[in-house]
Motif scaffolding. Sequence first.
Motif, PDB file in Angstrom:
ATOM      1  N   GLY A   1      -8.358   1.795 -22.551  1.00  0.00           N
ATOM      2  CA  GLY A   1      -7.891   0.456 -23.354  1.00  0.00           C
ATOM      3  C   GLY A   1      -9.218  -0.532 -23.916  1.00  0.00           C
ATOM      4  O   GLY A   1     -10.281   0.128 -24.112  1.00  0.00           O
ATOM      5  N   GLN A   2      -8.986  -1.763 -23.769  1.00  0.00           N
ATOM      6  CA  GLN A   2     -10.064  -2.498 -24.399  1.00  0.00           C
ATOM      7  C   GLN A   2     -10.511  -3.428 -23.312  1.00  0.00           C
ATOM      8  O   GLN A   2     -10.982  -4.666 -23.328  1.00  0.00           O
ATOM      9  CB  GLN A   2      -9.296  -3.480 -25.616  1.00  0.00           C
ATOM     10  N   LYS A   3     -10.620  -3.259 -21.965  1.00  0.00           N
ATOM     11  CA  LYS A   3     -11.039  -4.197 -20.801  1.00  0.00           C
ATOM     12  C   LYS A   3     -12.468  -4.383 -20.840  1.00  0.00           C
ATOM     13  O   LYS A   3     -13.234  -3.445 -20.674  1.00  0.00           O
ATOM     14  CB  LYS A   3     -10.573  -3.324 -19.498  1.00  0.00           C
ATOM     15  N   VAL A   4     -12.682  -5.594 -20.823  1.00  0.00           N
ATOM     16  CA  VAL A   4     -14.005  -6.199 -20.915  1.00  0.00           C
ATOM     17  C   VAL A   4     -13.765  -7.475 -19.848  1.00  0.00           C
ATOM     18  O   VAL A   4     -13.208  -8.385 -20.101  1.00  0.00           O
ATOM     19  CB  VAL A   4     -14.625  -6.657 -22.248  1.00  0.00           C
ATOM     20  N   GLY A   5     -14.668  -7.661 -18.667  1.00  0.00           N
ATOM     21  CA  GLY A   5     -14.418  -8.529 -18.040  1.00  0.00           C
ATOM     22  C   GLY A   5     -14.972  -8.679 -16.663  1.00  0.00           C
ATOM     23  O   GLY A   5     -16.080  -7.584 -16.556  1.00  0.00           O
ATOM     24  N   THR A   6     -14.769  -9.491 -15.759  1.00  0.00           N
ATOM     25  CA  THR A   6     -15.520  -9.607 -14.376  1.00  0.00           C
ATOM     26  C   THR A   6     -13.988  -9.666 -13.428  1.00  0.00           C
ATOM     27  O   THR A   6     -13.392 -10.615 -13.696  1.00  0.00           O
ATOM     28  CB  THR A   6     -16.370 -10.475 -14.175  1.00  0.00           C
ATOM     29  N   ASP A   7     -14.031  -8.929 -12.596  1.00  0.00           N
ATOM     30  CA  ASP A   7     -13.022  -8.926 -11.351  1.00  0.00           C
ATOM     31  C   ASP A   7     -13.644  -9.230 -10.035  1.00  0.00           C
ATOM     32  O   ASP A   7     -14.887  -8.864  -9.823  1.00  0.00           O
ATOM     33  CB  ASP A   7     -12.152  -7.724 -11.319  1.00  0.00           C
ATOM     34  N   THR A   8     -12.753  -9.914  -9.329  1.00  0.00           N
ATOM     35  CA  THR A   8     -13.410 -10.504  -7.985  1.00  0.00           C
ATOM     36  C   THR A   8     -12.325 -10.185  -6.972  1.00  0.00           C
ATOM     37  O   THR A   8     -11.027 -10.171  -6.907  1.00  0.00           O
ATOM     38  CB  THR A   8     -13.634 -11.889  -7.808  1.00  0.00           C
ATOM     39  N   TYR A   9     -12.846  -9.250  -5.704  1.00  0.00           N
ATOM     40  CA  TYR A   9     -11.911  -8.921  -4.708  1.00  0.00           C
ATOM     41  C   TYR A   9     -12.332  -9.774  -3.444  1.00  0.00           C
ATOM     42  O   TYR A   9     -13.564  -9.860  -3.179  1.00  0.00           O
ATOM     43  CB  TYR A   9     -12.098  -7.429  -4.323  1.00  0.00           C
ATOM     44  N   HIS A  10     -11.357 -10.568  -2.937  1.00  0.00           N
ATOM     45  CA  HIS A  10     -11.581 -11.521  -1.959  1.00  0.00           C
ATOM     46  C   HIS A  10     -11.264 -10.994  -0.430  1.00  0.00           C
ATOM     47  O   HIS A  10     -10.081 -10.374  -0.353  1.00  0.00           O
ATOM     48  CB  HIS A  10     -10.718 -12.716  -2.124  1.00  0.00           C
ATOM     49  N   HIS A  11     -12.140 -11.373   0.377  1.00  0.00           N
ATOM     50  CA  HIS A  11     -12.039 -10.613   1.855  1.00  0.00           C
ATOM     51  C   HIS A  11     -12.333 -11.683   2.836  1.00  0.00           C
ATOM     52  O   HIS A  11     -13.323 -11.564   3.204  1.00  0.00           O
ATOM     53  CB  HIS A  11     -12.317  -9.440   2.072  1.00  0.00           C
ATOM     54  N   ASP A  12     -11.989 -12.654   2.928  1.00  0.00           N
ATOM     55  CA  ASP A  12     -11.862 -13.663   3.859  1.00  0.00           C
ATOM     56  C   ASP A  12     -11.185 -14.242   4.775  1.00  0.00           C
ATOM     57  O   ASP A  12      -9.949 -13.655   4.838  1.00  0.00           O
ATOM     58  CB  ASP A  12     -12.617 -15.027   3.109  1.00  0.00           C
ATOM     59  N   ALA A  13     -11.215 -15.136   5.673  1.00  0.00           N
ATOM     60  CA  ALA A  13     -10.162 -15.401   6.702  1.00  0.00           C
ATOM     61  C   ALA A  13      -8.756 -15.932   6.005  1.00  0.00           C
ATOM     62  O   ALA A  13      -7.674 -15.510   6.314  1.00  0.00           O
ATOM     63  CB  ALA A  13     -10.615 -16.622   7.714  1.00  0.00           C
ATOM     64  N   ALA A  14      -8.934 -16.522   4.808  1.00  0.00           N
ATOM     65  CA  ALA A  14      -7.845 -17.004   3.966  1.00  0.00           C
ATOM     66  C   ALA A  14      -7.078 -15.820   3.345  1.00  0.00           C
ATOM     67  O   ALA A  14      -6.151 -16.090   2.705  1.00  0.00           O
ATOM     68  CB  ALA A  14      -8.064 -18.279   3.245  1.00  0.00           C
ATOM     69  N   HIS A  15      -8.005 -14.865   2.645  1.00  0.00           N
ATOM     70  CA  HIS A  15      -7.528 -13.958   1.859  1.00  0.00           C
ATOM     71  C   HIS A  15      -7.874 -12.224   2.615  1.00  0.00           C
ATOM     72  O   HIS A  15      -8.808 -11.843   2.201  1.00  0.00           O
ATOM     73  CB  HIS A  15      -8.324 -14.101   0.442  1.00  0.00           C
ATOM     74  N   PRO A  16      -7.271 -12.271   3.654  1.00  0.00           N
ATOM     75  CA  PRO A  16      -7.502 -10.915   4.333  1.00  0.00           C
ATOM     76  C   PRO A  16      -7.075  -9.769   3.632  1.00  0.00           C
ATOM     77  O   PRO A  16      -6.047  -9.006   3.935  1.00  0.00           O
ATOM     78  CB  PRO A  16      -6.777 -11.166   5.417  1.00  0.00           C
ATOM     79  N   SER A  17      -7.745  -9.182   2.597  1.00  0.00           N
ATOM     80  CA  SER A  17      -7.480  -7.901   1.997  1.00  0.00           C
ATOM     81  C   SER A  17      -7.480  -6.813   3.002  1.00  0.00           C
ATOM     82  O   SER A  17      -8.494  -6.746   3.764  1.00  0.00           O
ATOM     83  CB  SER A  17      -8.495  -7.655   1.068  1.00  0.00           C
ATOM     84  N   ARG A  18      -6.596  -5.844   2.981  1.00  0.00           N
ATOM     85  CA  ARG A  18      -6.509  -4.832   4.034  1.00  0.00           C
ATOM     86  C   ARG A  18      -5.732  -3.723   3.517  1.00  0.00           C
ATOM     87  O   ARG A  18      -5.083  -3.769   2.783  1.00  0.00           O
ATOM     88  CB  ARG A  18      -5.773  -5.547   5.411  1.00  0.00           C
TER      89      ARG A  18
END
Length: 547
Positions: free
Chosen positions: A516-533
Motif C-alpha cells: 500500500g502507501q504506508k509511510v510513518g513511524t510506529d512504536t511498540y510499548h512494553h513497560d509496567a503500564a503497557h505490558p505487551s505480551r
Amino acid sequence: MVDVNVQPFEIETRTRHGDLVRADVYLPVGADGPVPVLLGASPYQKALRHLPPTPAVFPFIEYGPMQMYLDEGYAYVAMDVPGMGRSEGTWDPVSRAEGEAIHDMIEHVATLDWSTGKIGMIGMSYYCWSQWNTARTRPPHLVTIGAFDGATDMYRDWMYHGGIPIQGFLNSWLYGSVLLQHMANGLSLTDHGRGDILSKMYEHPFDDDWQRTRSPFWELDQVDIPVLSIGAWGKASLHLRGNFEGFRLVRGPKQLLIVGAGTFAETQTLYFDEAFHRGELLPWYDHHLKGMENGVMERPRVRFFVQNDGDTLSADSWPPSDVSIAEFHLSGDRSGTQSSLNDGSLTEQPPLAAKGSTSWSYPDPKWMAGVTTIGRDGIPDHFSRVITYTSAPFERDREFTGQGVLHLHASSDQNDLDLFVKLSVLPEGTDTPKFIKVSQGWLRASHRAEDADLTTEMRPFLKHDRAEPIVPGEIYELRVELLPMSVLVRKGDRLRLEISNWDSTITEAPMTHWYGQKVGTDTYHHDAAHPSRLRLHERSRNQGEQP
C-alpha cells in the motif's frame, strides 16, 4: 504424465440455476454392479487431469491418487464447476451457488446405474474448499467428506489477513492456475465472468454479505455427516485455519489430523502419496461408503504432528483439554542474538520499568525482497530490518500446542498501522541461520474490533465490518490472533517474535500482502503500564509435569 487404466466418459446435468454442468466419470475396471463414488470439483478443467502433480509447475493438480481409488473399487467423478472448463454458467468461486451446483451434480450421479448412491468428496485445496462449500448445502446422497487442506472463510483465510489485502497468492493463483490455463486450451479469459473475479474480490474490503455467501464457515454448524479434516503446518497462511474451524464447527462424527508437511510443495506431494491415503483417507471412505468395520472411528479424535519433535500426538479436542497458558513479555533489553532493528528480549517476568518502548520508521530504504535484505555475498537476511524479541535459551523442553495471541500496546504517528507477526524457534546455538516457523498473525489496527460472540480468551475473532482509524500518538492494546501451532522448544532453544508491517517475499511467498502507501513511524510499548505480551497454550510433556 499421469495416467489411469480407463478412459473417462462425460456426464452432464442442469442445475437449479439453469446451468448445464459437466463431469468426467472414471469407473473401476471389472466392476460387477454399482460402486461407491468419490467426486472432486474445481475450476481447474477436468481436461487437465493428465498433467503431473508437479508443485512448482502445476500446483493446481490436486485430485489425489485417482488410480488407487479405482483399484479399490470406487468410481471417480471429476467436475468442472459452473463457468469453467466444459461447464456453462458464470464462475463465482466458492459461492453458495457453486456449492449448490455441485450438490445438484451429486444428486444426479446418485441416480445413475453405475452408482450405489453413496457419494463422498475428495481432493485438496480448492477441491477441499468445494467439499466444505457443498457440505453446507446438505445433499441427501453426500455421505462423507475427506477435507484435506482447505479454507472455510474467504475473507479471513486468504483474501484479507487481519484486514490486510493478500496480493501475491490471489494474482498468481487466478492467472497462473486458472485463467491462463483456460486461454492455453482455447477458452476465453473473460467469458463466463472469469475476468471479473479479482476486481470483485478487492471491491469488498470488509466481511460483508458478498464475502459471507462465499464462506462456508457461517453454515458449517449445520453439517452433520462424517468429516475427516486434514491440515498441514506448511499451509498455515492459506488453508490451515480452515481445517481447524471446519473441524470445530461440524456436528457429525469427525476427526482432525494435522500433518507435518512443512511447505506448499510438501503438502501437495503428500496428497499424491498412496501410502498416506491407504493409512488415512481410504479407511475413512471404506467405512462410510462401503460399510467396512475397519476401526477407523476408534482413532483419536485429534492427532497433530509436533514440529521440532517429529512425533504425532493425540488429544480429545482442539485446543487439547490439558493445556495451560504461558506468557512471554516483550522487553527492550537486548537479547544479544539478533542483528535486527532492536534485538529485544522475551522474558517470563512482567516489566517493572515505568518507561519502555521500541520505535521504527517505514518503508525501510534497505528492504529489497519485501523486508528481506541481500548482502554483497548474495545471502538473504530476513531479520536485520524488522523488530525482534528473543527469549533466553530454554532451561527445559517445553511444548506449545494450541492457540496463541499477541497483546501489543502500540501507537503510531499515522491514523492506522499494520502488524505482521511471526513466531519462530531458534535451535540451540547462535551461529546458525536455521529457524523453524511456528505461527504467524496479522492485524490492521483500524480492524481491531472483536466479535464478542465468537471471541475467546486465546482467539480474538475480528468483525472486519468497518474501519476505525486510530488517533496518532494514542496507545492502543491490539490483540493479534496467531494461527494454531504445535512445537517442541527443546532445552537450549530460543523463541523469537518478529514484528513488521510487511512480508519477506522470500520466506512468505506466495502468501504475501499488498504494502500500500504506508509511510510513518510506529512504536511498540512494553513497560509496567503497557505490558505487551505473547500468550501461548502450553502442554505438559510428561504426565504429572506442570507447564
